[in-house]
Scaffold this motif. Structure first.
Motif, PDB file in Angstrom:
ATOM      1  N   GLY A 154       0.800  -1.210   0.000  1.00 43.25           N
ATOM      2  CA  GLY A 154       0.000   0.000   0.000  1.00 43.25           C
ATOM      3  C   GLY A 154       0.839   1.268   0.000  1.00 43.25           C
ATOM      4  N   TYR A 194      -6.485  -2.305  -3.855  1.00 39.60           N
ATOM      5  CA  TYR A 194      -6.176  -3.242  -2.783  1.00 39.60           C
ATOM      6  C   TYR A 194      -6.914  -4.553  -3.037  1.00 39.60           C
ATOM      7  CZ  TYR A 194     -10.806  -2.191  -0.812  1.00 39.60           C
ATOM      8  OH  TYR A 194     -12.160  -2.037  -0.633  1.00 39.60           O
ATOM      9  N   PRO A 241      -6.374   0.763   0.296  1.00 43.67           N
ATOM     10  CA  PRO A 241      -5.083   0.894  -0.392  1.00 43.67           C
ATOM     11  C   PRO A 241      -4.003   1.511   0.487  1.00 43.67           C
ATOM     12  CG  PRO A 241      -6.880   1.944  -1.630  1.00 43.67           C
ATOM     13  CD  PRO A 241      -7.377   1.683  -0.248  1.00 43.67           C
TER      14      PRO A 241
END
Length: 221
Positions: A5, A49, A59
């Motif tokens: 992320g 994500y 994310p």
């Protein structure tokens, strides 16, 4: 960036100096409670994500590793950067003019193969030019190009003309300890520098002692 992320508020992802997003870009910024479309800009142009294996439903970077590697690869220039006032200067990534899309594939149980392969598929369709992955299996598993999701996904991306760059892993320095060694992957290892950060400590009797600061860094692939 295929990793854990990204933290969009970092100055490294400022879009200062960037023009419009290229029309070929087909990606998206997935929205969650802690991440909205407004977190993306002309620099950070995509954020996805994947939830298999207990990944967080966002994310957003959970512990800093994804933000670190993204800024190392393509962070925008930050002037007057320092380590608590030491080593003042400008910080920037290897190619600060690049735009970034983040694909979060790792969660509390690690980086699931299904997430990695899904991220490769999305990145190809989104229109990326380069893929960077700072993750990989243990060297003890040995190379298995028929089962390794990184090798498989990278093969398909390379067929589409996308350069795939991967980390060499955290094992070693024994022989055979490098990971992500498929011949269609550009494998990059870390190195060291001959630079240290020095500071002065003034004691109560006004004695000044010069010390060198060392940073304790967690080991991440």
């Amino acid at each position: 960036m295929v990793t854990v992320g990204i933290w969009p508020e970092s100055e490294s992802f400022s879009d200062e100096g960037f023009g419009p997003i290229p029309s070929k870009w087909k990606g998206t910024c997935m929205q969650t409670d802690d991440f909205t479309a407004a977190n993306c800009n002309r620099k950070l142009i995509g954020a996805r994500y994947y939830i298999a294996g207990g990944a967080f439903n966002s994310p957003r970077d959970g512990h800093g590793h994804g933000t670190h590697v993204a800024s190392t690869a393509a962070g925008n220039t930050i002037h007057k950067a320092s380590y608590y006032g030491l080593a003042m200067g400008s910080a920037k990534g290897g190619f600060p003019g690049s735009r970034i899309a983040s694909y979060r594939v790792c969660g509390v149980t690690g980086c699931q193969g299904s997430n990695i392969l899904a991220a490769f598929d999305d990145a190809i369709e989104d229109g990326v030019d380069i893929l960077s992955l700072s993750l990989g299996a243990s060297a003890a598993d040995g190379p298995n190009f028929h089962r390794d999701p990184v090798a498989i996904g990278a093969f398909h991306a390379t067929e589409k003309g996308i350069t795939v760059v991967c980390s060499a892993g955290n094992d070693g320095p024994s022989t055979g300890s490098v990971v992500n060694v498929a011949p269609w992957i550009l494998t990059v290892a870390a190195s060291s520098i001959d630079r240290d950060f020095q500071a002065d400590i003034t004691l109560s009797d006004q004695t000044v002692i010069q010390v060198t600061i060392y940073l304790q860094v967690k080991r991440y692939v």
